[in-house]
Design an enzyme around this catalytic site. Structure first.
Site, PDB file in Angstrom:
ATOM      1  N   HIS A  64     -22.775 -22.435  -5.805  1.00 19.85           N
ATOM      2  CA  HIS A  64     -23.386 -23.477  -6.102  1.00 19.85           C
ATOM      3  C   HIS A  64     -22.806 -23.195  -7.976  1.00 19.85           C
ATOM      4  CE1 HIS A  64     -24.215 -25.686  -2.181  1.00 19.85           C
ATOM      5  NE2 HIS A  64     -25.073 -24.726  -1.843  1.00 19.85           N
ATOM      6  N   ARG A  66     -23.406 -25.932  -9.552  1.00 16.73           N
ATOM      7  CA  ARG A  66     -23.207 -27.457 -10.018  1.00 16.73           C
ATOM      8  C   ARG A  66     -22.111 -27.880 -11.091  1.00 16.73           C
ATOM      9  NH1 ARG A  66     -26.842 -27.149  -6.528  1.00 16.73           N
ATOM     10  NH2 ARG A  66     -28.610 -26.005  -6.203  1.00 16.73           N
ATOM     11  N   ASP A 306     -25.636 -18.456  -1.208  1.00 16.15           N
ATOM     12  CA  ASP A 306     -25.977 -19.574  -0.656  1.00 16.15           C
ATOM     13  C   ASP A 306     -26.920 -19.819  -2.329  1.00 16.15           C
ATOM     14  OD1 ASP A 306     -25.918 -22.361  -0.407  1.00 16.15           O
ATOM     15  OD2 ASP A 306     -27.737 -22.341   1.247  1.00 16.15           O
ATOM     16  N   HIS A 310     -31.617 -24.701  -9.177  1.00 23.20           N
ATOM     17  CA  HIS A 310     -32.661 -26.080  -9.644  1.00 23.20           C
ATOM     18  C   HIS A 310     -33.832 -25.311 -10.553  1.00 23.20           C
ATOM     19  CE1 HIS A 310     -31.405 -28.511  -6.357  1.00 23.20           C
ATOM     20  NE2 HIS A 310     -31.580 -27.342  -5.511  1.00 23.20           N
TER      21      HIS A 310
END
Ligand code: DOR
Length: 444
Positions: A64, A66, A306, A310
């Site tokens: 990811h 973002r 994965d 954050h």
């Protein structure tokens, strides 16, 4: 007459399709042009790989990044720099950005943003929704599209296919392998009361329990098996799913993550708090052991990270407001090399899981093996180097790793992308030259 190459890697211990062998590798035009004893051949750039192992560059097929919309966590430049530092030469990026990647325009926007900023090659998943299901067969064939991704349970963002009717439609539209996050949304809703008003983060694995994962995987396999659609079951975490999957090997491939192979409850939650929070959750050691058994027995096709950054500020919110996910693209290889050194898998098996495996599963053209005519993508690793993983080393914008403080043996010291050195001794070098991955299903 002696041969001339753009790049020559001299004398490395190379993980070749036939196995581990000492060899020179000659690169011309970004491709592997010769493998073997290259004697008096010359090259513009020569690298003495004598003390190193030469692996195919890692292909991380679940990251990811973002961008767009969540660049305070990561963007294509920071996320792919992290990849290069970790020996990763290609990433396949997930669609739960802002906006979600659900249209041709969204895919084109990501490809445009990545141009000139990516330190590794890239492709982008399109997210399935009730709204775009009819067009998935066209979307999955667009340039730089990695295929279709389905979230069967809600996770970070709003992408969701929670009912069998829509899932069946997704599987009926298109032909490429579909990547699926298997957690059963009805059961997640039923059980949310367990954590809703606030709870210890260890309850994450109770709310999103093993049965939640098993149920979704069973539903997916039944529907995909019925229509013969190929699926890739992402981040499998439970013994029960590993029991189901052997019955579906004609259509289903399997991913596990380094964190589910390495961390376990309750210790991970005690030590890391919400940094250990991800979907599907870190589970107890019995499940972790089942993942290793499946890996040993050839049931696992791919290790993907994965990578789900954050910020620490976001992670500091009280559970369950704290977001799920942890970074991993930079630590995938060192963590797994440490498992190799500990005797938990062979180096050849690791290469199959991190390079040849993803290339096979998704039909990536010209990557995944050190072979004549393939892209000259390499991770040069010092298998004996002892290092401590730390937040300070992390290039991801989020600036932390769940493996902070872990002592590892085995380290990527250089990364080569299509014949160009993009990382050496812990720093990215040269230019960000990442381009779009190409897939056998859509070369036409
Ligand atoms: O823990 C997770 N974080 N699991 C997912 O499926 C999504 C990811 C994210 O994007 O943060």
């Amino acid at each position: 007459m002696s041969r001339r190459f753009d790049l020559l890697l001299r004398g490395g211990r190379c993980v070749l399709p036939a196995g581990l062998a000492e060899a020179d590798i000659g690169v011309r035009g970004g491709k592997v042009a010769a493998i073997g004893g290259l004697g008096d051949a010359g090259a513009e750039t020569e690298i003495d790989a004598g003390a190193l192992h030469v692996l195919p560059g890692v292909i991380d097929s679940q990251v990811h990044m973002r961008e767009p919309g969540l660049e305070h966590k990561e963007d294509f430049a920071t996320g792919t720099a992290a990849a290069a530092l970790g020996g990763v030469t290609a990433v396949m990026e997930m669609p739960n950005t802002k906006p979600n990647t659900t249209t041709a325009a969204d895919l084109a926007d990501k490809a445009r943003r990545a141009r000139g900023r990516a330190w590794c090659d890239m492709a982008f998943f399109v997210g399935a929704t009730g709204g775009n299901v009819e067009s998935l067969g066209d979307l999955e064939r667009l340039p730089s599209c990695a295929g279709v991704k389905v979230f069967m349970g809600s996770s970070t963002g709003s992408l969701l296919v929670d009912d069998d009717a829509t899932l069946a439609q997704v599987l009926a539209n298109g032909s490429r392998r579909v990547a699926v996050h298997c957690e059963d949304e009805p059961r997640l809703r039923e059980r949310f009361a367990l954590v809703e008003g606030g709870a210890a983060v260890a309850m994450h694995a109770e709310w999103r329990d093993a049965e939640t994962a098993r149920r979704a995987t069973e539903r997916l396999l039944r529907l995909a098996g019925g229509v013969g659609r190929r699926v890739h079951v992402l981040h499998v975490t439970t013994a029960a799913e590993m029991d189901l999957l052997p019955g579906y090997r004609d259509i289903a491939t399997v991913e596990v993550t380094p964190q589910h192979l390495t961390l376990a409850a309750p210790d991970a939650y005690d030590r890391l708090g919400t940094r250990a929070q991800m979907n599907p959750p870190i589970r107890d050691a019995a499940h972790r052991d089942a993942l290793w058994r499946a890996l040993d027995q050839g049931l696992v096709d791919v290790i993907g990270s994965d990578h789900a950054p954050h910020t620490l500020e976001e992670k500091a919110k009280p559970y369950p407001q704290s977001p799920s996910g942890m970074p991993g693209v930079q630590t995938l290889l060192p963590v797994m090399l440490d498992h190799v050194n500990a005797g938990r898998l062979t180096l050849e098996r690791l290469v199959d899981l991190t390079a040849a495996g993803p290339a096979r599963v998704y039909g990536i053209a010209g990557k995944g093996r050190i072979a004549l005519g393939h892209d000259a993508d390499f991770a040069l690793v010092d298998l004996k180097a002892r290092k401590t993983l730390s937040d300070r080393w992390i290039a991801s914008r989020c600036g932390w790793t769940p493996f902070d403080g872990m002592r590892v043996t085995g380290w990527p010291v250089a990364t080569i992308l299509r014949g160009q050195v993009v990382m050496r001794d812990g720093a990215v070098v040269g230019e960000p030259r990442g381009t779009a991955l190409r897939f056998q299903d859509t070369l036409a």
